[in-house]
Design a protein around this motif. Structure first.
Motif, PDB file in Angstrom:
ATOM      1  N   TRP A  27       0.871  -1.204  -0.039  1.00  0.00           N
ATOM      2  CA  TRP A  27       0.045   0.014  -0.069  1.00  0.00           C
ATOM      3  C   TRP A  27       0.817   1.249   0.010  1.00  0.00           C
ATOM      4  N   VAL A  30       2.450   1.654  -3.685  1.00  0.00           N
ATOM      5  CA  VAL A  30       1.458   2.139  -4.526  1.00  0.00           C
ATOM      6  C   VAL A  30       1.103   3.481  -4.077  1.00  0.00           C
ATOM      7  N   TRP A  31       0.751   3.829  -2.949  1.00  0.00           N
ATOM      8  CA  TRP A  31       0.561   5.334  -2.527  1.00  0.00           C
ATOM      9  C   TRP A  31       1.608   6.210  -2.895  1.00  0.00           C
ATOM     10  N   LEU A  35      -1.095   6.651  -6.183  1.00  0.00           N
ATOM     11  CA  LEU A  35      -2.386   7.115  -5.653  1.00  0.00           C
ATOM     12  C   LEU A  35      -2.214   8.578  -4.990  1.00  0.00           C
ATOM     13  N   SER A  36      -1.073   9.073  -4.443  1.00  0.00           N
ATOM     14  CA  SER A  36      -1.175  10.475  -3.777  1.00  0.00           C
ATOM     15  C   SER A  36      -1.281  11.395  -4.930  1.00  0.00           C
ATOM     16  N   PHE A  38      -3.900  11.943  -6.779  1.00  0.00           N
ATOM     17  CA  PHE A  38      -5.029  12.121  -6.927  1.00  0.00           C
ATOM     18  C   PHE A  38      -5.801  13.199  -5.689  1.00  0.00           C
ATOM     19  N   LEU A  41      -8.201  11.251  -3.501  1.00  0.00           N
ATOM     20  CA  LEU A  41      -7.947  10.228  -2.538  1.00  0.00           C
ATOM     21  C   LEU A  41      -6.996  10.642  -1.412  1.00  0.00           C
ATOM     22  N   ARG A  42      -6.486  11.903  -1.748  1.00  0.00           N
ATOM     23  CA  ARG A  42      -5.791  12.518  -0.671  1.00  0.00           C
ATOM     24  C   ARG A  42      -6.689  12.949   0.427  1.00  0.00           C
TER      25      ARG A  42
END
Length: 88
Positions: A27, A30-31, A35-36, A38, A41-42
């Motif tokens: 995780w 991937v973060w 993912l960070s 977006f 999502l943050r």
């Protein structure tokens, strides 16, 4: 007999801990890589102080797009000839 039960419980607990650590590490990777980036999502995670958010310019969207003409792009010679022929 109690030794084999204790060993079995120890193996199960150790397996669960290893799986949890592997998932947390995955995780995190991937973060950091994907993912960070977006904003949605943050906000869900509650991480508002990431470097990506702080390094973005704070000017409004209308000022960023004001300098880029979207309708007045240059036309090729073929498009201009077609346009002038259809106008006559």
């Amino acid at each position: 007999m109690w030794q084999s039960v204790g060993l079995t419980v120890l193996v199960i607990v150790a397996t669960l801990i290893c799986a949890l650590l592997f998932m947390l590490f995955g995780w995190y990777v991937v973060w950091q890589l994907f993912l960070s980036k977006f904003k949605f999502l943050r906000e869900l995670v509650g991480d508002a102080g990431t470097p990506q958010a702080e390094s973005q310019p704070s000017e409004p969207k209308s000022e960023r797009t004001a300098g880029v003409p979207t309708r007045n792009r240059p036309r090729s010679a073929r498009q201009r000839v077609t346009f002038t022929e259809s106008a006559s």
